[in-house]
Design a protein around this motif. Structure first.
Motif, short mmCIF file in Angstrom:
data_model
loop_
_atom_site.label_atom_id
_atom_site.label_comp_id
_atom_site.label_asym_id
_atom_site.label_seq_id
_atom_site.Cartn_x
_atom_site.Cartn_y
_atom_site.Cartn_z
N PHE A 23 0.83 -1.20 0.00
CA PHE A 23 0.00 0.00 0.00
C PHE A 23 0.87 1.26 0.00
CE2 PHE A 23 -2.12 3.28 2.67
CZ PHE A 23 -3.16 3.59 1.82
N GLU A 24 1.87 1.29 0.86
CA GLU A 24 2.74 2.47 0.93
C GLU A 24 3.51 2.67 -0.37
OE1 GLU A 24 5.08 1.82 4.41
OE2 GLU A 24 3.40 2.14 5.79
N ARG A 25 3.92 1.57 -0.98
CA ARG A 25 4.63 1.68 -2.26
C ARG A 25 3.72 2.24 -3.34
NH1 ARG A 25 6.56 -3.72 -5.11
NH2 ARG A 25 7.34 -4.10 -2.99
N PHE A 26 2.49 1.75 -3.40
CA PHE A 26 1.55 2.25 -4.40
C PHE A 26 1.29 3.74 -4.21
CE2 PHE A 26 -2.79 3.34 -5.70
CZ PHE A 26 -2.77 2.95 -7.02
N CYS A 27 1.07 4.15 -2.98
CA CYS A 27 0.79 5.56 -2.70
C CYS A 27 1.97 6.47 -3.05
CB CYS A 27 0.40 5.74 -1.24
SG CYS A 27 -1.18 5.00 -0.79
N SER A 28 3.19 5.97 -2.83
CA SER A 28 4.37 6.79 -3.11
C SER A 28 4.67 6.87 -4.60
CB SER A 28 5.58 6.24 -2.37
OG SER A 28 5.92 4.94 -2.84
#
Length: 241
Positions: free
Chosen positions: A77-82
């Protein structure tokens, strides 16, 4: 304005403007939802265009998806958002299948909406062994179970829905059930549960942009249904606070 048969198109009702959608499968390549970033972004752009303001990714967590643990999903999730920032506010929860692996996932820590509310589901054909006890155990541990799309469970009777409501199990309506996307039986059940005020929350359960868009284009609701749906949308917003 409501049409000749007393129904209004959902896309012209204002229901989705500013909406918090609490159920979707658009975190790429983790379950049977969006297969890649492009698919996810196409769906997010559509949601943004119709007014959705906030979205919870709720990837499936079940026995056969062995990688879908809380830490792994949080990292994805954090990778997608970044890498792919979106205008819609994105948050992460999960949809937990009440299967033999659930007790282990519970020990690891559950991905919830607000620290207490947790989205759960069962097989469409039959309940898990000790279904009611599992729900009681979650409540005893301080969780508030939200049962996803109860209108789609073929094994449930009217008495089952009564029991869930009477014992404080929150029910989440799939908006697309009202469009007949899953067939006539879920449609009838959804209309009945909505009329009884048994639902607490609402979500799209979006897996694919095209299905979501087609369902919304066909979906019409009565004045009474729209009033009930607006209450669910308000509950969604409070869940995200």
């Amino acid at each position: 304005m409501f049409g000749l048969f007393g129904k209004k198109k959902i896309l012209k009702s204002g229901l989705l403007e500013g909406m918090t959608d609490i159920h979707c499968h658009l975190l790429p390549a983790v379950d049977d939802g969006a297969e890649n970033k492009d698919e996810a972004l196409q769906a997010l752009r559509l949601m943004e265009s119709i007014g959705v303001q906030r979205l919870f990714f709720t990837p499936h967590v079940m026995e056969e998806l062995t990688s879908n643990r809380a830490d792994f999903l949080q990292e994805r999730f954090e990778r997608f958002c970044s890498e792919q920032p979106a205008s819609i506010e994105l948050r992460l929860a999960a949809e937990y299948m009440l299967d033999p692996a659930f007790s282990e996932r519970r020990k690891e820590g559950l991905l919830t909406f607000n620290g207490t509310h947790v989205l759960v589901e069962t097989s469409y054909l039959m309940p898990p062994l000790g279904f009611r006890e599992i729900l009681f155990d979650l409540q005893a541990e301080g969780y508030q179970p939200i049962l996803a799309h109860p209108e789609r469970y073929r094994y449930m009777s009217p008495e089952d829905y009564d029991w869930l409501f009477e014992h404080g199990i929150a029910l989440q309506l799939n908006l697309m059930s009202l469009a007949g996307t899953y067939g006539p039986s879920p449609l009838r059940r959804a209309e009945d549960l909505l009329a009884k005020s048994y639902y607490t929350f609402i979500g799209s359960d979006c897996h694919r942009r095209d299905v979501y868009e087609r369902s919304l284009q066909h979906l019409k609701v009565s004045k009474a249904q729209l009033k009930a749906l607006n209450l669910l949308v308000e509950n969604n917003k409070r869940l995200a606070q």
